[in-house]
Scaffold this motif. Structure first.
Motif, PDB file in Angstrom:
ATOM      1  N   GLN A 151      52.268 -20.491  13.093  1.00  0.00           N
ATOM      2  CA  GLN A 151      51.572 -20.246  14.357  1.00  0.00           C
ATOM      3  C   GLN A 151      50.065 -20.439  14.215  1.00  0.00           C
ATOM      4  O   GLN A 151      49.436 -21.123  15.034  1.00  0.00           O
ATOM      5  CB  GLN A 151      51.870 -18.826  14.837  1.00  0.00           C
ATOM      6  CG  GLN A 151      51.191 -18.474  16.155  1.00  0.00           C
ATOM      7  CD  GLN A 151      51.484 -17.043  16.589  1.00  0.00           C
ATOM      8  OE1 GLN A 151      51.933 -16.222  15.802  1.00  0.00           O
ATOM      9  NE2 GLN A 151      51.216 -16.739  17.852  1.00  0.00           N
ATOM     10  N   VAL A 152      49.483 -19.826  13.190  1.00  0.00           N
ATOM     11  CA  VAL A 152      48.030 -19.920  13.029  1.00  0.00           C
ATOM     12  C   VAL A 152      47.609 -21.336  12.662  1.00  0.00           C
ATOM     13  O   VAL A 152      46.663 -21.883  13.242  1.00  0.00           O
ATOM     14  CB  VAL A 152      47.531 -18.909  11.984  1.00  0.00           C
ATOM     15  CG1 VAL A 152      46.038 -19.109  11.711  1.00  0.00           C
ATOM     16  CG2 VAL A 152      47.781 -17.479  12.448  1.00  0.00           C
ATOM     17  N   ALA A 153      48.295 -21.949  11.707  1.00  0.00           N
ATOM     18  CA  ALA A 153      47.925 -23.302  11.288  1.00  0.00           C
ATOM     19  C   ALA A 153      48.009 -24.287  12.443  1.00  0.00           C
ATOM     20  O   ALA A 153      47.126 -25.137  12.632  1.00  0.00           O
ATOM     21  CB  ALA A 153      48.813 -23.762  10.137  1.00  0.00           C
ATOM     22  N   HIS A 154      49.073 -24.184  13.242  1.00  0.00           N
ATOM     23  CA  HIS A 154      49.218 -25.088  14.382  1.00  0.00           C
ATOM     24  C   HIS A 154      48.176 -24.813  15.456  1.00  0.00           C
ATOM     25  O   HIS A 154      47.666 -25.741  16.096  1.00  0.00           O
ATOM     26  CB  HIS A 154      50.635 -24.975  14.958  1.00  0.00           C
ATOM     27  CG  HIS A 154      51.676 -25.572  14.069  1.00  0.00           C
ATOM     28  ND1 HIS A 154      53.035 -25.542  14.361  1.00  0.00           N
ATOM     29  CD2 HIS A 154      51.586 -26.233  12.880  1.00  0.00           C
ATOM     30  CE1 HIS A 154      53.703 -26.153  13.396  1.00  0.00           C
ATOM     31  NE2 HIS A 154      52.848 -26.563  12.487  1.00  0.00           N
ATOM     32  N   ALA A 155      47.822 -23.555  15.649  1.00  0.00           N
ATOM     33  CA  ALA A 155      46.769 -23.221  16.624  1.00  0.00           C
ATOM     34  C   ALA A 155      45.427 -23.792  16.184  1.00  0.00           C
ATOM     35  O   ALA A 155      44.656 -24.316  17.003  1.00  0.00           O
ATOM     36  CB  ALA A 155      46.673 -21.706  16.795  1.00  0.00           C
ATOM     37  N   LEU A 156      45.137 -23.687  14.896  1.00  0.00           N
ATOM     38  CA  LEU A 156      43.890 -24.249  14.386  1.00  0.00           C
ATOM     39  C   LEU A 156      43.876 -25.759  14.565  1.00  0.00           C
ATOM     40  O   LEU A 156      42.867 -26.338  14.996  1.00  0.00           O
ATOM     41  CB  LEU A 156      43.718 -23.884  12.911  1.00  0.00           C
ATOM     42  CG  LEU A 156      43.626 -22.391  12.564  1.00  0.00           C
ATOM     43  CD1 LEU A 156      43.461 -22.202  11.059  1.00  0.00           C
ATOM     44  CD2 LEU A 156      42.493 -21.706  13.316  1.00  0.00           C
ATOM     45  N   ALA A 157      44.982 -26.414  14.256  1.00  0.00           N
ATOM     46  CA  ALA A 157      45.065 -27.866  14.426  1.00  0.00           C
ATOM     47  C   ALA A 157      44.965 -28.258  15.892  1.00  0.00           C
ATOM     48  O   ALA A 157      44.273 -29.222  16.246  1.00  0.00           O
ATOM     49  CB  ALA A 157      46.369 -28.386  13.820  1.00  0.00           C
ATOM     50  N   ASP A 158      45.647 -27.511  16.752  1.00  0.00           N
ATOM     51  CA  ASP A 158      45.639 -27.817  18.185  1.00  0.00           C
ATOM     52  C   ASP A 158      44.236 -27.698  18.800  1.00  0.00           C
ATOM     53  O   ASP A 158      43.949 -28.323  19.818  1.00  0.00           O
ATOM     54  CB  ASP A 158      46.589 -26.882  18.938  1.00  0.00           C
ATOM     55  CG  ASP A 158      48.053 -27.223  18.708  1.00  0.00           C
ATOM     56  OD1 ASP A 158      48.345 -28.380  18.347  1.00  0.00           O
ATOM     57  OD2 ASP A 158      48.908 -26.335  18.895  1.00  0.00           O
ATOM     58  N   SER A 159      43.383 -26.895  18.186  1.00  0.00           N
ATOM     59  CA  SER A 159      42.029 -26.701  18.728  1.00  0.00           C
ATOM     60  C   SER A 159      41.188 -27.962  18.636  1.00  0.00           C
ATOM     61  O   SER A 159      40.202 -28.115  19.361  1.00  0.00           O
ATOM     62  CB  SER A 159      41.318 -25.576  17.970  1.00  0.00           C
ATOM     63  OG  SER A 159      40.920 -26.005  16.666  1.00  0.00           O
ATOM     64  N   GLY A 160      41.558 -28.862  17.729  1.00  0.00           N
ATOM     65  CA  GLY A 160      40.780 -30.074  17.540  1.00  0.00           C
ATOM     66  C   GLY A 160      39.505 -29.865  16.746  1.00  0.00           C
ATOM     67  O   GLY A 160      38.719 -30.805  16.568  1.00  0.00           O
ATOM     68  N   GLN A 161      39.297 -28.656  16.250  1.00  0.00           N
ATOM     69  CA  GLN A 161      38.060 -28.334  15.539  1.00  0.00           C
ATOM     70  C   GLN A 161      38.186 -28.469  14.029  1.00  0.00           C
ATOM     71  O   GLN A 161      37.179 -28.542  13.321  1.00  0.00           O
ATOM     72  CB  GLN A 161      37.621 -26.904  15.883  1.00  0.00           C
ATOM     73  CG  GLN A 161      37.316 -26.677  17.353  1.00  0.00           C
ATOM     74  CD  GLN A 161      36.161 -27.530  17.844  1.00  0.00           C
ATOM     75  OE1 GLN A 161      35.176 -27.727  17.144  1.00  0.00           O
ATOM     76  NE2 GLN A 161      36.289 -28.055  19.055  1.00  0.00           N
ATOM     77  N   PHE A 162      39.417 -28.479  13.514  1.00  0.00           N
ATOM     78  CA  PHE A 162      39.624 -28.486  12.072  1.00  0.00           C
ATOM     79  C   PHE A 162      40.115 -29.852  11.589  1.00  0.00           C
ATOM     80  O   PHE A 162      40.984 -30.463  12.202  1.00  0.00           O
ATOM     81  CB  PHE A 162      40.630 -27.400  11.672  1.00  0.00           C
ATOM     82  CG  PHE A 162      40.073 -26.010  11.820  1.00  0.00           C
ATOM     83  CD1 PHE A 162      39.400 -25.408  10.774  1.00  0.00           C
ATOM     84  CD2 PHE A 162      40.193 -25.327  13.025  1.00  0.00           C
ATOM     85  CE1 PHE A 162      38.865 -24.133  10.913  1.00  0.00           C
ATOM     86  CE2 PHE A 162      39.665 -24.051  13.181  1.00  0.00           C
ATOM     87  CZ  PHE A 162      38.991 -23.448  12.116  1.00  0.00           C
ATOM     88  N   THR A 163      39.555 -30.287  10.471  1.00  0.00           N
ATOM     89  CA  THR A 163      39.930 -31.572   9.893  1.00  0.00           C
ATOM     90  C   THR A 163      41.132 -31.432   8.968  1.00  0.00           C
ATOM     91  O   THR A 163      41.931 -32.355   8.828  1.00  0.00           O
ATOM     92  CB  THR A 163      38.744 -32.166   9.108  1.00  0.00           C
ATOM     93  OG1 THR A 163      37.523 -31.926   9.820  1.00  0.00           O
ATOM     94  CG2 THR A 163      38.917 -33.664   8.912  1.00  0.00           C
ATOM     95  N   MET A 164      41.257 -30.272   8.317  1.00  0.00           N
ATOM     96  CA  MET A 164      42.399 -30.000   7.450  1.00  0.00           C
ATOM     97  C   MET A 164      42.556 -28.490   7.301  1.00  0.00           C
ATOM     98  O   MET A 164      41.573 -27.739   7.380  1.00  0.00           O
ATOM     99  CB  MET A 164      42.214 -30.635   6.062  1.00  0.00           C
ATOM    100  CG  MET A 164      43.452 -30.541   5.169  1.00  0.00           C
ATOM    101  SD  MET A 164      43.253 -31.376   3.560  1.00  0.00           S
ATOM    102  CE  MET A 164      42.266 -30.156   2.666  1.00  0.00           C
ATOM    103  N   VAL A 165      43.796 -28.058   7.092  1.00  0.00           N
ATOM    104  CA  VAL A 165      44.111 -26.646   6.884  1.00  0.00           C
ATOM    105  C   VAL A 165      44.861 -26.527   5.561  1.00  0.00           C
ATOM    106  O   VAL A 165      45.738 -27.344   5.275  1.00  0.00           O
ATOM    107  CB  VAL A 165      44.990 -26.096   8.031  1.00  0.00           C
ATOM    108  CG1 VAL A 165      45.328 -24.625   7.795  1.00  0.00           C
ATOM    109  CG2 VAL A 165      44.295 -26.284   9.384  1.00  0.00           C
TER     110      VAL A 165
END
Length: 416
Positions: free
Chosen positions: A280-294
């Protein structure tokens, strides 16, 4: 095991000596945090508060291929990350034996980490995870369940080539505010930048932005919990909170970060798959468009690598260093991951090459050892055991489509 790099070992001794002098001169051993979690007199790391004010790279600038694989874009930079640096009693006993053997005073963790050097040298930036608080140089030391480990591990990490460490974990406040503050002071003394835990409110509002030749790279960390403990101040440790991490990422972009990494400390221990919170958290971070990699750590086991809607997620890197577990073979394994980021003609940075190397901890003596197919350190445990570790790691890493998305094993002897 390969022979220690002579220059690197000399650097380790110099850094260790500098660390000891710095700790003594700053009074780190005797310092007590002010009531309410205020900072001691230790210096605040500049990079965590004021990122380098250099212009953002443009497509017209001089090409910068960076370290690592061949760069197929105008500009590339590579980042290497590893899992939990989890020091137990057997490791500090080994460090004592290595110090005696090498004529080094105190504890020498250099040989334990030496195998990572070759990978780090072929990367532009290396980031470790300091999972536990550190004690004064002479102890007393303690391991699970309440860690207080030798600070000499920081000097060794710096000497082998790490430039920064994340510090948000479920063990961050094992030794309270005093231990948290001492750990950050020790990292500063060793020359390691850091993020994830903080001495002051002002420090917690800063964002770690690290400069390579080609790009500015922000690191934002968060932990799922603190083992039921509560910090003296809520800002002392970054928690795994998607909205808060996304807000920090936006601020990092506003401050000029080209690449933003998220470091998640979460998951089910000894598992081979991410849990619901991680997904959930990793996908939310990716969905934000702000993160290049998690990427993540905590489970003491290797987890899958996934490319989710164009963003790479490495759910768990296992252990960077740890003692051998008689019960959980996965505890003894880790994943070193290197991502090369490339800038396109529009100025956008993406991960263009994602590569991983499987590792294992061996004992007698304790060492980190790569079991990648090119066997850069030779045989680690035994040919059969090394093959089992590599196969087990490969199957887990590739279980969420990593190969189909382009990830591959890192063969450091064949780079370039």
């Amino acid at each position: 095991m390969g022979n220690n790099n002579i220059a690197g070992r000399a650097q380790y001794v110099a850094v260790a000596a500098l660390l000891t002098v710095a700790l003594a001169s700053c009074g780190v051993i005797a310092e007590q945090a002010r009531p309410g979690g205020g900072a001691t007199a230790a210096p605040t790391p500049t990079a965590a508060l004021t990122p380098t004010a250099t212009p953002s790279p443009s497509a017209a600038a001089t090409p910068t291929p960076g370290a690592g694989p061949v760069c197929t874009a105008v500009r590339c930079t590579s980042v290497l990350v590893t899992g939990d640096m989890l020091v137990h009693a057997q490791l500090w006993q080994q460090a004592h034996e290595d110090a005696v053997a090498g004529g080094v005073k105190g504890l020498d963790f250099g040989p334990l980490l030496e195998g990572q050097r070759r990978y780090i040298e072929q990367s532009d930036l290396a980031i470790c995870h300091q999972e536990t608080p550190v004690a004064p140089p002479g102890g007393p030391f303690s391991a699970y369940p309440s860690f207080n480990v030798p600070p000499q591990i920081a000097a060794a990490a710096k000497a082998v080539g790490y430039r920064a460490c994340t510090t948000a974990s479920n063990h961050t406040i094992d030794q309270g505010t005093e231990g948290l503050t001492r750990t950050l002071d020790v990292l500063d003394a060793a020359g390691l930048e850091h993020t994830g835990s903080y001495r002051t409110l002002a420090e917690s509002r800063g964002i770690l932005i690290l400069q390579t030749e080609a790009a500015r790279i922000a690191v934002i960390a968060g932990t799922y919990g603190l083992n039921g403990q509560a910090p003296e101040q809520p800002w002392q440790v970054d928690m795994l909170d998607a909205p808060a991490m996304i807000a920090k990422a936006k601020e990092a972009r506003e401050q000029g970060a080209d690449i933003v990494l998220a470091a998640m400390h979460a998951g089910d221990e000894y598992s081979s798959a991410p849990n619901a919170q991680q997904l959930q958290v990793a996908h939310a971070l990716a969905d934000s468009g702000q993160f290049t990699m998690v990427y993540g750590h905590h489970t003491h086991s290797v987890l899958p690598v996934e490319k989710y809607k164009g963003t790479w997620i490495a759910y768990g890197l296992g252990n960077g260093v740890t003692e051998l577990s008689p019960a959980y073979v996965v505890n003894n394994e880790g994943l070193l991951l290197r991502a090369q980021f490339s800038q396109d003609s529009a100025g956008r940075w993406t991960a263009s090459d994602v590569a991983w190397a499987p590792s294992v901890i061996v004992s007698a003596p304790y060492r980190w050892c790569s079991v990648a197919a090119d066997a850069p350190q030779g045989v680690c445990a035994s040919p059969a055991a090394d093959a089992d570790t590599r196969l087990r790691t490969k199957q887990v890493v590739e279980s969420m489509g990593a190969v189909q998305a382009g990830a591959h094993e890192l063969l450091v002897t064949k780079d370039r």
